[in-house]
Enzyme design. Structure first.
Site, PDB file in Angstrom:
ATOM      1  CG  HIS A 233      -0.923  -0.173   2.315  1.00  0.00           C
ATOM      2  ND1 HIS A 233       0.895  -0.608   2.811  1.00  0.00           N
ATOM      3  CD2 HIS A 233      -1.164  -1.591   3.644  1.00  0.00           C
ATOM      4  CE1 HIS A 233       1.156  -0.957   4.637  1.00  0.00           C
ATOM      5  NE2 HIS A 233       0.008  -1.166   4.210  1.00  0.00           N
ATOM      6  CG  ASP A 306      -4.906  -2.287   3.838  1.00  0.00           C
ATOM      7  OD1 ASP A 306      -4.802  -3.876   4.137  1.00  0.00           O
ATOM      8  OD2 ASP A 306      -4.238  -1.298   3.936  1.00  0.00           O
TER       9      ASP A 306
END
Length: 421
Positions: A233, A306
């Site tokens: 991320h 995520d």
């Protein structure tokens, strides 16, 4: 047998972009891809008019909270959310309760998911109990089916331990997936340091340099050890520049970016509150643009959600006390199509590549092309119809995209001859 008719095959493996029918045998293996296929006797026919037919998406970064926190999500509800989002395969992170640091927990997850249309893989942890002190038994975890090793959510702060982990992983060709945040540069998590949003909620925030400092360190260690390392991320322009430089130097590094970091900034946090609180936090518009450009040119390899469900009760706490993370599996394609393809930043082929082919190849998942001889793991996509999300298959509803007008959505996944809409 299943015949998918009138769809547009969009396949980054073969670069096919053409109206074709796809015939799948009773064994779930693609038998034929051709401009027109007559339906065999007794064959189920699915009319894919107006849809593209592509390799199913692969998400290398999800949290199904199972075992230990199944009030937030479990393997079955998570898999249902993944199917709704167009995913063929997802990889669960290791921060379960207890930590996924033994073969038994890996097998628990994969056994529970065995009848799901989505392939659910379970990562093992790098260190025992995510404590950053002692490495797990890499061989045992890999033999049990772990596709990678990660202490996701917790940074490996010890450079010496991190290097040892890389040495051991390099011996085995194993991928290490790293959450990169230097704790001392995160006065408070969930929002960008010094932003108006941070001031609005009365917290200092997390510095962008917390991420880039650790990425810089681990690029150096990856070059030193030859390890394959994935940066999770990625959120900042400086991190992008370091990754681009590291790749140019020959480091075996990869990077993922989330739909929310591609579509939102720190300026969106006050309106959404805890539903926009995440680690790493949303950054500035310049960071968002750098992430988009990096995804387009391949510096960032793939999109990962995520997916992080929390209970409504947890997310209604004041900002400083609420947990970080949002859900993302069901909305990911719609968000990426809206902000990347509809704006001309990526082509449809590029987006499918970043959501299917690139992650599959990084994780060693083979035979995913839409071609004869491969087991069918496909997604059928509508790129043009307005989509507004109001309800979800996930237990988690902690997303800033509820009620927002988006464009395009997954219509179904195909697993063998089974169509899941």
């Amino acid at each position: 047998m299943l015949l998918i008719q009138n769809g547009r095959v969009l396949d980054p493996y073969t670069q096919m972009d053409a109206l074709c029918d796809v015939l799948i045998g009773d064994d779930g293996v693609i038998a034929q891809v051709a401009e027109h296929i007559d339906a065999p006797a007794g064959c189920t026919v699915y009319d894919a008019s107006g849809l593209t037919v592509s390799p199913g998406f692969v998400d290398g970064h999800v949290h199904f909270r199972d075992p230990g926190q199944t009030q937030k999500e479990d393997v079955l509800t998570g898999a249902a959310a993944a199917a709704a989002g167009g995913y063929a395969t997802v990889i669960c992170m290791a921060n379960t309760v207890p930590t996924c640091d033994t073969p038994e927990i890996i097998r628990y997850v994969t056994d529970k998911a065995k009848d799901c249309p989505v392939q659910v893989l379970q990562a093992g942890s790098v260190t025992k109990g995510l404590k950053g002190q002692e490495l797990t038994d890499f061989d045992a975890l890999l033999e049990a089916g772990a596709p990678c090793l990660t202490d996701d959510g917790i940074n490996l702060t010890s450079a010496a331990l991190c290097r040892t982990a890389m040495v051991e992983a390099a011996k085995r060709g194993t991928l290490l997936s790293f959450h990169e945040e230097e704790p001392s540069l995160v006065p408070s998590p969930g929002v960008n340091y010094g932003s108006e949003a941070a001031k609005h909620f009365g917290v200092p925030g997390a510095m962008a340099s917390a991420e880039s400092a650790m990425i810089g360190r681990d690029i150096a260690l990856a070059l030193d050890t030859g390890a394959r390392v994935l940066f999770q991320h990625v959120s900042s322009a400086q991190s992008v520049a370091l990754i681009r430089a590291g790749k140019a130097m020959g480091a075996k590094i990869y990077a993922e970016v989330t739909p929310h970091h591609l579509s939102l900034t720190e300026d969106d946090v006050p309106a959404h509150g805890t539903y926009a609180r995440m680690n790493p936090p949303l950054r500035k518009e310049a960071d968002r643009q750098a992430l988009i450009a990096a995804l387009a040119d391949g510096t960032i390899d793939m999109v990962a959600t995520d997916h992080a469900p929390h209970t409504a009760e947890e997310k209604t706490r004041e900002f400083a006390k609420a947990p970080s993370g949002i859900t993302g599996l069901e909305t990911a394609f719609s968000v990426c199509n809206t902000y990347l393809v509809q704006t001309g930043k990526l082509t449809p082929m590029q987006l499918v590549d970043r959501m299917s082919k690139a992650p599959a190849e990084i994780y060693g998942l083979t035979d995913r092309a839409v071609q004869a001889g491969n087991f069918a793991r496909l997604v059928l996509l509508d790129w043009d119809t307005e989509k507004v999300y109001e309800t979800y298959k996930s237990k988690g509803i902690n997303t800033p995209y509820t009620g927002k007008k988006l464009t395009g959505s997954p219509k179904a996944i195909v697993t063998g001859v089974k169509v899941t809409e």
